[in-house]
Scaffold this motif. Structure first.
Motif, short mmCIF file in Angstrom:
data_model
loop_
_atom_site.label_atom_id
_atom_site.label_comp_id
_atom_site.label_asym_id
_atom_site.label_seq_id
_atom_site.Cartn_x
_atom_site.Cartn_y
_atom_site.Cartn_z
N ALA A 1 0.83 -1.20 0.00
CA ALA A 1 0.00 0.00 0.00
C ALA A 1 0.87 1.25 0.00
N CYS A 2 0.28 2.36 -0.47
CA CYS A 2 0.99 3.65 -0.42
C CYS A 2 0.23 4.64 0.45
N THR A 3 -0.55 4.12 1.39
CA THR A 3 -1.36 4.97 2.27
C THR A 3 -0.49 5.98 3.01
N GLY A 4 -0.84 7.25 2.87
CA GLY A 4 -0.07 8.32 3.48
C GLY A 4 0.92 8.97 2.53
N ASN B 1 19.35 19.31 -20.04
CA ASN B 1 19.84 17.93 -20.18
C ASN B 1 20.67 17.54 -18.96
N CYS B 2 19.99 17.54 -17.82
CA CYS B 2 20.70 17.22 -16.59
C CYS B 2 19.76 16.52 -15.62
N PRO B 3 20.31 15.77 -14.68
CA PRO B 3 19.46 15.12 -13.67
C PRO B 3 19.04 16.09 -12.57
N VAL B 4 17.92 15.80 -11.95
CA VAL B 4 17.44 16.55 -10.79
C VAL B 4 16.99 15.53 -9.74
N LEU B 5 17.34 15.76 -8.50
CA LEU B 5 16.90 14.89 -7.41
C LEU B 5 15.83 15.60 -6.58
N ILE B 6 14.72 14.92 -6.38
CA ILE B 6 13.66 15.40 -5.50
C ILE B 6 13.58 14.46 -4.30
N GLU B 7 13.69 15.01 -3.11
CA GLU B 7 13.47 14.21 -1.90
C GLU B 7 12.13 14.65 -1.30
N ALA B 8 11.17 13.76 -1.31
CA ALA B 8 9.83 14.05 -0.77
C ALA B 8 9.75 13.49 0.65
N MET B 9 9.62 14.38 1.63
CA MET B 9 9.54 13.98 3.02
C MET B 9 8.10 13.60 3.36
N THR B 10 7.88 12.32 3.59
CA THR B 10 6.53 11.82 3.82
C THR B 10 6.55 10.76 4.92
N TYR B 11 5.52 9.93 4.97
CA TYR B 11 5.44 8.90 6.01
C TYR B 11 4.57 7.75 5.52
N ARG B 12 5.02 6.54 5.79
CA ARG B 12 4.25 5.36 5.39
C ARG B 12 3.30 4.99 6.53
N LEU B 13 2.02 5.33 6.35
CA LEU B 13 1.03 5.02 7.38
C LEU B 13 0.70 3.53 7.42
N ALA B 14 0.79 2.87 6.29
CA ALA B 14 0.49 1.44 6.22
C ALA B 14 1.73 0.63 6.61
N ALA B 15 1.56 -0.67 6.69
CA ALA B 15 2.71 -1.56 6.87
C ALA B 15 3.56 -1.52 5.62
N HIS B 16 4.80 -1.97 5.73
CA HIS B 16 5.66 -2.01 4.54
C HIS B 16 4.99 -2.82 3.44
N SER B 17 4.43 -3.95 3.81
CA SER B 17 3.68 -4.80 2.89
C SER B 17 2.75 -5.65 3.74
N THR B 18 1.98 -6.50 3.10
CA THR B 18 1.08 -7.37 3.85
C THR B 18 1.84 -8.46 4.60
N SER B 19 3.16 -8.53 4.41
CA SER B 19 3.99 -9.48 5.16
C SER B 19 4.61 -8.84 6.39
N ASP B 20 4.27 -7.58 6.63
CA ASP B 20 4.93 -6.80 7.68
C ASP B 20 3.95 -6.44 8.80
#
Length: 397
Positions: free
Chosen positions: A83-86, A271-290
């Motif tokens: 899941a990507c909840t949050g 013609n160059c790379p850009v890095l975006i760091e999005a500060m967020t939080y995983r409200l769900a488990a990592h996966s259904t195995s977690d």
């Protein structure tokens, strides 16, 4: 970043700043406050009602999809789910800022990017149930989506492999003279992989038009950020490779949208790379195995629920007079029914005939694969009760 709240040392900024020289504290772009009101002096991106509502409805759709598919996994109807909840604002907001010609290389929590581009509920279900209508013929585990027609590269399980691939693909786009870029999603945990460093260095040296989009959600499965690295998040690493870098509030969809728009413009023009760091939080488990209760508290989760990206954007939309609460609830219920209806329908679609398991690699399957297939058929025939009925689609000819 020595705190469970991985935003503890981040300064808030109201304008997107491309950082080319190292800073001790890297500011974070934030345009909307938690209640949906714009920060004082914040300049919001130019966005029309249709686009804003599409972004909002996509976030709602993904949250409903997550809820239903987690339940389906718990019921034994599918084997796995992520899941990507949050984190919906990070994936949907960035996807909305792209063009359809841009290539998306995903990690595994970016169903919002696919949904925004038009991936249907039926397609989601076909993939997760691994049936005969799924383009990869059920050879991938659930959530390993791919859609050539939507310029969405098929997800691969090994962590971080998409990062150098994105650099290479973007280099190809540049050499071909395409007016397009590649965006590559990954979590802060994947930034500990060697592929991250190889991919960023390659993109910086070869001037590849690629956006590296890091979802810093605070945890690499059960490992908190402060136990992963001592530096100032992932943004500082972009600076180290000479890459233009933006840090953004990943729960503020307007900030993500604005940052990605600017990043795309720069990547394409220079013609160059850009890095975006999005500060967020995983409200769900990592996966259904977690089980996240083993490594984080309910109080921590509740603090982040107060920063819910969907509720924040809904408040802003209501302030614009673009969202009616009653209509919104009706739409969510309609979405829930659509997902449930498709789930029930698609789970009845049969899987591929077992013979296809050795096809599509060789023009004629070699003898050793044919022998293994015969042994597999014999095994299933000997123990039919040990396998799902759909596994019985065996061609004994």
């Amino acid at each position: 970043m020595k705190d469970r709240n991985h935003l503890s040392r981040v300064n808030v900024s109201h304008s997107a700043t491309i950082i080319e020289n190292g800073l001790i504290d890297i500011p974070m772009l934030q345009l909307l406050q938690a209640d949906g009101t714009p920060h004082k002096d914040a300049t919001l991106p130019d966005i029309d009602k249709e686009t804003a509502l599409k972004m909002y409805n996509t976030m709602q759709y993904v949250r409903v999809l997550d809820e239903r598919m987690i339940a389906a996994q718990r019921q034994g109807r599918i084997s796995f789910y992520l899941a990507c909840t949050g984190e919906e604002a990070s994936t949907v907001g960035s996807a909305a800022a792209l063009q359809d010609v841009d290539m998306i290389m995903s990690q595994y929590r970016e169903q919002g990017t696919l949904a925004y581009r038009g991936y249907t509920t039926e397609q989601f279900m076909n993939q997760m149930f691994s049936n005969e209508k799924e383009p990869n013929k059920g050879r991938q585990m659930p959530i390993h989506y791919g859609a050539k027609e939507l310029n969405f590269m098929t997800i691969s399980s090994p962590l971080g492999t998409q990062i150098p691939q994105a650099s290479g693909y973007a280099y190809g786009q540049k050499m071909a003279g395409q007016e397009a870029i590649t965006i590559c999603y990954f979590g802060e945990g994947a930034a500990s992989e060697g592929d991250f460093h190889a991919g960023l260095n390659m993109a910086a040296v070869l001037n590849c038009p690629v956006i590296f989009f890091c979802r810093n959600n605070g945890y690499a499965i059960s490992t908190p950020a402060e136990e992963q690295f001592a530096g100032d998040g992932i943004a500082s690493r972009g600076l180290g490779y000479g890459i233009k870098t933006i840090r953004v509030d990943g729960n503020d969809i307007m900030a993500v949208y604005a940052a990605t728009q600017q990043a795309r413009k720069i990547a394409l023009a220079e013609n160059c790379p850009v890095l975006i760091e999005a500060m967020t939080y995983r409200l769900a488990a990592h996966s259904t195995s977690d089980d996240p209760t083993g490594y984080r508290s309910k109080d921590e989760e509740e603090k982040w629920r107060e920063k819910d990206p969907i509720r924040r954007f809904a408040s802003w939309l209501q302030q614009q007079g673009w969202l009616d609460e009653a209509a919104d609830q009706a739409h969510v219920e309609q979405t829930r029914q659509e997902v449930l209806t498709e789930l029930k329908r698609v789970e009845k679609v049969p899987v591929c005939v077992i013979d296809e398991i050795i096809e599509d690699v060789y023009d004629t399957p070699p003898w050793h694969l044919q022998e293994q297939l015969r042994e597999l058929k014999a095994h299933i025939s000997k123990y039919p009760d040990a396998y799902p009925k759909t596994s019985g689609r065996i061609n004994n000819g």
